[in-house]
Design an enzyme around this catalytic site. Sequence first.
Site, PDB file in Angstrom:
ATOM      1  CE  LYS A 124      -4.395   0.730   0.117  1.00 53.66           C
ATOM      2  NZ  LYS A 124      -5.785  -0.185  -0.485  1.00 53.66           N
ATOM      3  CG  ASP A 164      -7.124   3.493  -1.623  1.00 51.93           C
ATOM      4  OD1 ASP A 164      -7.601   1.990  -1.206  1.00 51.93           O
ATOM      5  OD2 ASP A 164      -7.190   3.356  -0.212  1.00 51.93           O
ATOM      6  N   GLY A 235     -20.671   6.081   1.775  1.00 49.96           N
ATOM      7  CA  GLY A 235     -19.635   6.632   0.596  1.00 49.96           C
ATOM      8  C   GLY A 235     -20.050   6.536  -0.591  1.00 49.96           C
ATOM      9  CG  PHE A 236     -20.508  10.014  -3.253  1.00 52.91           C
ATOM     10  CD1 PHE A 236     -20.212  10.374  -2.287  1.00 52.91           C
ATOM     11  CD2 PHE A 236     -20.656  10.830  -4.848  1.00 52.91           C
ATOM     12  CE1 PHE A 236     -20.032  12.181  -2.891  1.00 52.91           C
ATOM     13  CE2 PHE A 236     -20.176  12.175  -4.832  1.00 52.91           C
ATOM     14  CZ  PHE A 236     -19.698  12.743  -3.562  1.00 52.91           C
ATOM     15  N   GLY A 237     -17.367   7.448  -3.347  1.00 55.23           N
ATOM     16  CA  GLY A 237     -16.076   7.474  -4.068  1.00 55.23           C
ATOM     17  C   GLY A 237     -15.838   6.546  -4.806  1.00 55.23           C
ATOM     18  CG  ASN A 238     -11.920   5.505  -6.562  1.00 59.17           C
ATOM     19  OD1 ASN A 238     -12.523   6.209  -6.961  1.00 59.17           O
ATOM     20  ND2 ASN A 238     -10.845   5.347  -6.664  1.00 59.17           N
ATOM     21  CB  VAL A 239     -15.549   0.829  -3.945  1.00 59.16           C
ATOM     22  CG1 VAL A 239     -16.042   0.210  -2.752  1.00 59.16           C
ATOM     23  CG2 VAL A 239     -14.086   0.803  -3.736  1.00 59.16           C
ATOM     24  CB  ALA A 240     -20.155   3.803  -2.706  1.00 58.98           C
ATOM     25  CD1 TRP A 241     -17.873   4.540  -8.167  1.00 57.97           C
ATOM     26  CD2 TRP A 241     -19.864   3.716 -10.070  1.00 57.97           C
ATOM     27  NE1 TRP A 241     -17.636   4.586  -9.978  1.00 57.97           N
ATOM     28  CE2 TRP A 241     -17.951   3.713 -10.219  1.00 57.97           C
ATOM     29  CE3 TRP A 241     -20.463   3.359 -11.079  1.00 57.97           C
ATOM     30  CZ2 TRP A 241     -17.662   3.221 -11.752  1.00 57.97           C
ATOM     31  CZ3 TRP A 241     -19.331   3.206 -12.426  1.00 57.97           C
ATOM     32  CH2 TRP A 241     -18.866   3.455 -12.664  1.00 57.97           C
TER      33      TRP A 241
HETATM   34  N1  GLU Z   1      -6.394   0.084  -3.553  1.00 51.53           N
HETATM   35  C1  GLU Z   1      -7.069  -1.864  -3.489  1.00 51.53           C
HETATM   36  C2  GLU Z   1      -7.714  -2.234  -2.307  1.00 51.53           C
HETATM   37  O1  GLU Z   1      -8.204  -1.584  -1.601  1.00 51.53           O
HETATM   38  C3  GLU Z   1      -7.371  -1.748  -4.831  1.00 51.53           C
HETATM   39  C4  GLU Z   1      -5.536  -2.412  -5.272  1.00 51.53           C
HETATM   40  C5  GLU Z   1      -5.367  -2.874  -6.041  1.00 51.53           C
HETATM   41  O2  GLU Z   1      -6.204  -2.987  -7.862  1.00 51.53           O
HETATM   42  O3  GLU Z   1      -3.804  -3.588  -6.369  1.00 51.53           O
HETATM   43  O4  GLU Z   1      -8.067  -3.808  -2.909  1.00 51.53           O
END
Ligand code: GLU
Length: 445
Positions: A124, A164, A235-241
């Site tokens: 990370k 992320d 949320g409504f970021g990269n994931v919530a939608w």
């Molecule tokens: N940030 C995302 C996660 O928490 C994706 C990581 C990635 O695709 O390498 O898993």
Amino acid sequence: MNVKNILTNLETKHPGEKEYLQAVHEVLESIESIYNENPQYESAKIIERLVEPDRILTFRVSWVDDEGQVHVNLGYRIQFNNAIGPYKGGIRLHPSVNLSILKFLGFEQTFKNALTTLPLGGAKGGSDFNPKGKSDAEIMRFCQAFMLELWRVIGPNTDVPAGDIGTGGREIGYMYGMYKKLQVENTGVFTGKGLNWGGSLVRPEATGFGATYFTSEMLASNNDSFQGKIVTVSGFGNVAWGVALKVTELGGKVVTISGPDGYIYDEKGLNADKIDYLLALRASNNDIVSPYADEFPEAKFIAGKKPWEVKCDIAMPSATQNELNGEDAAKLIANGVKYVAEVSNMGCTPEAIEALHNAKIPFGPGKAVNAGGVGVSGLEMSQNAMKLNWTTEEVDAKLHQMMSSIHSACIKFGTEDDGYINYAKGANIAGFIKVADAMLDQGIV
Ligand code: GLU
């Protein structure tokens, strides 16, 4: 292994790193018995080695804003564990970012990536840079400055970053552009790339879609489905939608989304048009959700609160760590929640998880539920290596398969004597065995 002793030692070594210690605690508790039944783990000191990252890089990021002012941020990359494949994990850009948060995320990522069935190690990275309100040119200059340090330690077979919180397609573009400039090579060193320069179909929606497929499996184990279910999402970021889109497609009704300013309650439920509106709102570099209630009069904005007070069948926290606490869990339980699927990384506090387990409510942990994001990243790496692109149907089918195999692993290792499936325990054990056995095979390194 004595979990208490290990944690006391870690607290002394890493005082104040509360998120990291929380994540380690949660995993160690669930693997304790399997660890003690297999003395080969103890003699190779697998736990002591697994809880410490392989290495940590911290660096200064200096950049200039549109007014000519100089700013200094901190940048990090935690290469946590590469026993089963190259380091892999996102870059978080958020003012809360610190060593503890990135260490917890790298630790979780190691187990999550093991669950995907693909050869991916855990990592990370990120910075305390706040993208909110920044111009496009400022974002670009920051990303380029960040890469001036990061490029040295990454590579397509070494360490493959991705998005992320705060890092989406645009940021990945700027970072990848600078990487290529410095490294003079055109390889898929990032995932989440644009479709016309090496990205994979379905990657943008993969975390949300995968989370919904996993939750569908949880429902199916009880002969149930999303049809007609009321779902609360934060949320409504990269994931919530992606969650909202897929849940809606499967017949569920998503009635909330949220931002740091509060939450939206939309009794009629989100639909494709509303999701498009949200995506446009996000693109303005803003994370507030209140304008949604002006645009769609049937929706209410509730300032400064979280959506867990709304009556629902399924709760899907999709914002950030520790966003659903013991009190929130108690409210959900009192309101008759039937399932909780944690889409964010460590979205629920230990108190919340305990309350859900005590009430025998199936709880899907983030490292299983959200693994589809990094899973499709792994598929992007495969496509890059083969220099070809799979179709939407091919990627989506592989994502489906992956989520279903993660669900089976949770059942295999998490089913308790009374039949209750402890998904958190199952995911921790399945991920642990894979990484620990690979470490055993590779000797003391
Ligand atoms: N940030 C995302 C996660 O928490 C994706 C990581 C990635 O695709 O390498 O898993």
